[in-house]
Design a protein around this motif. Structure first.
Motif, PDB file in Angstrom:
ATOM      1  N   TYR A 138      20.074 -15.522  30.740  1.00  0.00           N
ATOM      2  CA  TYR A 138      20.982 -15.152  29.650  1.00  0.00           C
ATOM      3  C   TYR A 138      20.412 -13.988  28.849  1.00  0.00           C
ATOM      4  O   TYR A 138      21.098 -12.997  28.581  1.00  0.00           O
ATOM      5  N   ILE A 139      19.127 -14.113  28.489  1.00  0.00           N
ATOM      6  CA  ILE A 139      18.476 -13.052  27.718  1.00  0.00           C
ATOM      7  C   ILE A 139      18.506 -11.746  28.515  1.00  0.00           C
ATOM      8  O   ILE A 139      18.756 -10.663  27.966  1.00  0.00           O
ATOM      9  N   MET A 140      18.287 -11.858  29.841  1.00  0.00           N
ATOM     10  CA  MET A 140      18.290 -10.658  30.683  1.00  0.00           C
ATOM     11  C   MET A 140      19.647  -9.960  30.634  1.00  0.00           C
ATOM     12  O   MET A 140      19.737  -8.752  30.478  1.00  0.00           O
ATOM     13  N   ALA A 141      20.721 -10.766  30.737  1.00  0.00           N
ATOM     14  CA  ALA A 141      22.061 -10.178  30.698  1.00  0.00           C
ATOM     15  C   ALA A 141      22.349  -9.588  29.326  1.00  0.00           C
ATOM     16  O   ALA A 141      22.981  -8.527  29.217  1.00  0.00           O
ATOM     17  N   VAL A 142      21.875 -10.253  28.260  1.00  0.00           N
ATOM     18  CA  VAL A 142      22.149  -9.740  26.917  1.00  0.00           C
ATOM     19  C   VAL A 142      21.329  -8.485  26.654  1.00  0.00           C
ATOM     20  O   VAL A 142      21.789  -7.569  25.959  1.00  0.00           O
ATOM     21  N   PHE A 143      20.120  -8.377  27.248  1.00  0.00           N
ATOM     22  CA  PHE A 143      19.323  -7.167  27.089  1.00  0.00           C
ATOM     23  C   PHE A 143      20.079  -5.953  27.614  1.00  0.00           C
ATOM     24  O   PHE A 143      19.997  -4.863  27.033  1.00  0.00           O
ATOM     25  N   ALA A 144      20.818  -6.152  28.712  1.00  0.00           N
ATOM     26  CA  ALA A 144      21.611  -5.038  29.242  1.00  0.00           C
ATOM     27  C   ALA A 144      22.619  -4.574  28.207  1.00  0.00           C
ATOM     28  O   ALA A 144      22.788  -3.363  27.979  1.00  0.00           O
ATOM     29  N   ILE A 145      23.277  -5.528  27.536  1.00  0.00           N
ATOM     30  CA  ILE A 145      24.270  -5.173  26.514  1.00  0.00           C
ATOM     31  C   ILE A 145      23.589  -4.461  25.351  1.00  0.00           C
ATOM     32  O   ILE A 145      24.068  -3.438  24.852  1.00  0.00           O
ATOM     33  N   ILE A 146      22.435  -5.029  24.921  1.00  0.00           N
ATOM     34  CA  ILE A 146      21.740  -4.438  23.776  1.00  0.00           C
ATOM     35  C   ILE A 146      21.285  -3.019  24.129  1.00  0.00           C
ATOM     36  O   ILE A 146      21.405  -2.093  23.313  1.00  0.00           O
ATOM     37  N   TYR A 147      20.818  -2.823  25.368  1.00  0.00           N
ATOM     38  CA  TYR A 147      20.369  -1.490  25.788  1.00  0.00           C
ATOM     39  C   TYR A 147      21.539  -0.514  25.786  1.00  0.00           C
ATOM     40  O   TYR A 147      21.434   0.618  25.312  1.00  0.00           O
ATOM     41  N   ALA A 148      22.699  -0.968  26.308  1.00  0.00           N
ATOM     42  CA  ALA A 148      23.850  -0.070  26.391  1.00  0.00           C
ATOM     43  C   ALA A 148      24.384   0.291  25.010  1.00  0.00           C
ATOM     44  O   ALA A 148      24.853   1.410  24.797  1.00  0.00           O
ATOM     45  N   ASN A 149      24.335  -0.668  24.054  1.00  0.00           N
ATOM     46  CA  ASN A 149      24.899  -0.407  22.727  1.00  0.00           C
ATOM     47  C   ASN A 149      23.878   0.112  21.738  1.00  0.00           C
ATOM     48  O   ASN A 149      24.242   0.520  20.644  1.00  0.00           O
ATOM     49  N   LYS A 150      22.594   0.065  22.090  1.00  0.00           N
ATOM     50  CA  LYS A 150      21.497   0.498  21.216  1.00  0.00           C
ATOM     51  C   LYS A 150      21.493  -0.239  19.888  1.00  0.00           C
ATOM     52  O   LYS A 150      21.111   0.277  18.852  1.00  0.00           O
ATOM     53  N   THR A 151      21.995  -1.492  19.893  1.00  0.00           N
ATOM     54  CA  THR A 151      21.922  -2.320  18.696  1.00  0.00           C
ATOM     55  C   THR A 151      21.915  -3.775  19.134  1.00  0.00           C
ATOM     56  O   THR A 151      22.419  -4.100  20.203  1.00  0.00           O
ATOM     57  N   ALA A 152      21.324  -4.663  18.283  1.00  0.00           N
ATOM     58  CA  ALA A 152      21.326  -6.092  18.595  1.00  0.00           C
ATOM     59  C   ALA A 152      22.236  -6.840  17.651  1.00  0.00           C
ATOM     60  O   ALA A 152      22.301  -8.052  17.697  1.00  0.00           O
ATOM     61  N   SER A 153      22.954  -6.141  16.780  1.00  0.00           N
ATOM     62  CA  SER A 153      23.849  -6.813  15.838  1.00  0.00           C
ATOM     63  C   SER A 153      25.098  -7.287  16.581  1.00  0.00           C
ATOM     64  O   SER A 153      25.766  -6.497  17.257  1.00  0.00           O
TER      65      SER A 153
END
Lengths: 298, 201
Positions: A138-153
């Motif tokens: 799950y964290i791995m998949a969310v890291f992809a999103i965070i990387y693409a959006n350049k934010t963790a909010s």
């Protein structure tokens, strides 16, 4: 003051919405089994009944852990943006939610072990093993999103998906990621293929084995709030949040889909479950993250 | 022989009509309020003692579906509201039943299935089976039959729900008030009754 009122409103919304949905979920399961099923308000009655019963204590840790679980989960809940209801704007970071969600689980684990029942220890051990299994993909998949959006909010990620209509959702931008996310969500919710920690016929409902009366009622409420957090996180990360109404509709669809899958499958053993999570979802999450990082797609 | 009979008479059960025992007291507002919820959500203990357990799977599954009146099976005595004594109760099982009943949280209810719990049924003269359940535990409701069909079970549960709603299912209060009498009968049947607490020893 307005923050306080919004937070109270969010907790009340989660209470009424998720407990209603739990009743509807029981109804859906019953219809799939060709039964009539309980009325939609059955879970409210169950909760109020458990609070009207007497209850015993197995010591300080047992009582304190229940309060810690419920309090920790409510604290997590008010960080989840529900549609345009955002209590702590710009503070609703993914990592804050991940850390706070562990407070609830650890409180429950502490309390269950404090009861001294061996089934509870087995259940807690299984729950923590399962957590280890689903969180890495799950964290791995969310890291992809965070990387693409350049934010963790969470709210910023939800807003970033709303520009291009339905195709802007991460569900379509990262199709492998959403599969990983959904499989992990089933594990988080403890739905049927992944319900080894609370297997009622095998280890007598696991961590909940010694709870009765008011303690059980509070842990049931904790479970409902944790469900709201987990499904709400999935809707915001992959389905793009939206207005409050859109959020609730997406929430409904995701939750009922998980229920429908859960009502037709059997239970994994805990070792099969860990091997599965470390094989299929982890590999998919690796591929998705590699695509996002090296090609910039998504 | 005569001596044995005399001795047997000495520790005979002090027969009283348990239904005549006075345990009615006035219900407070919150008890009446709680009874509405208690009557609509009955969690039963998934612990089957006798042949009547055969009638529960059809009652639970799609043919009769007890979930539509708010009943659900629960895994442990702590979580459950109603204890089902499904059929004959051997002396060995009685001990476990007593431990189980005392672990349940108030308010709790006992339902006796079939004629074996009423008067022993076909086992009325067996040395290993107790004949009347309400000497040992406070029974709220009997469902007659050998065994009762699922229709009778459902109708019995509806009756239990009405009794709870009206505040008439007071077996747990009776057990608290006349604990000495019940305990004497239990000790007479079992020799000794104590709850073994391995964890805290």
């Amino acid at each position: 003051m307005s923050t306080f009122l919004t937070a109270t409103g969010l907790v009340l919304l989660a209470f009424f919405w998720q407990i209603t949905l739990s009743g509807i979920q029981r109804k859906v399961t019953a219809r799939i089994h060709r039964r009539v099923g309980s009325p939609w308000y059955q879970n409210f009655i169950d909760l109020f009944k458990t609070w009207s019963k007497s209850s015993i204590s197995h010591g300080f840790i047992y009582d304190f852990g229940v309060l810690m679980a419920l309090g920790g989960t409510i604290a997590t809940l008010i960080f989840i943006p529900a549609g345009h209801i955002v209590v702590f704007d710009k503070l609703d970071n993914f990592f804050v939610i991940t850390y706070l969600l562990a407070v609830g689980s650890l409180g429950m684990a502490m309390s269950a072990v404090g009861s001294g029942n061996p089934w509870a220890s087995i259940g807690v051990m299984r729950a923590l093993t399962q957590m280890l299994a689903y969180e890495i993909p799950y964290i791995m998949a969310v890291f992809a999103i965070i990387y693409a959006n350049k934010t963790a909010s969470i709210h910023a990620i939800a807003l970033a998906q709303q520009g291009m209509g339905i195709l802007g959702w991460n569900m379509f931008r990262m199709p492998l990621g959403v599969i990983v996310g959904f499989i992990s969500l089933m594990g988080m919710l403890g739905k049927k293929p992944y319900d080894a920690p609370i297997a009622p016929a095998e280890i007598a409902s696991g961590p909940l084995v010694e709870y009765g009366g008011k303690h059980l009622g509070m842990l049931m409420l904790q479970h409902e709030f944790a469900t709201f957090v987990e499904v709400g996180l999935f809707v915001n990360l992959f389905l793009g949040g939206g207005t409050l109404l859109a959020f609730l509709i997406k929430y409904f669809i995701v939750y009922i889909l998980a229920t429908m899958i859960a009502s037709v499958v059997a239970r994994f053993k805990i070792d099969q479950l860990v091997v599965f999570y470390y094989k299929v979802p982890l590999a998919l999450a690796f591929i998705q993250t590699a695509i996002v990082i090296f090609t910039g797609l998504g | 022989m005569a001596l044995e009979n005399e001795k047997f008479n000495e520790d005979k059960i002090n027969e009283i009509d348990v239904n005549e025992l006075d345990c009615r007291d006035t219900l407070t507002f919150w008890e009446k309020f709680g009874n509405i919820f208690r009557s609509k959500s009955i969690w039963m203990l998934h612990y089957c003692t006798g042949c009547g357990a055969m009638e529960l799977p059809p009652t639970m599954t799609s043919r009769f579906d007890m979930e539509r009146i708010g009943m659900a099976p629960m895994a442990t005595p702590r979580q459950a509201d109603v204890l089902l004594i499904t059929g004959y109760l051997s002396v060995k099982t009685l001990r476990r039943i007593i431990y189980t009943y005392e672990q349940m949280q108030n308010p709790k209810y006992v339902v006796g299935f079939g004629s074996c719990t009423l008067n022993g049924g076909v086992y009325y003269d067996s040395y290993a089976v107790i004949s009347r359940l309400d000497y040992y535990l406070p029974v709220d409701l009997y469902i007659a039959g050998c065994m009762p069909r699922p229709e009778a079970v459902m109708s019995g549960f509806k009756k239990l729900m009405n009794m709870i709603k009206k505040g008439e299912a007071l077996g747990w209060k009776r057990y608290q008030k006349y604990y000495d009498w019940y305990k004497k009968n239990q000790v007479r049947a079992l020799g000794e009754v104590y709850v073994k607490d391995e964890f805290h020893e």
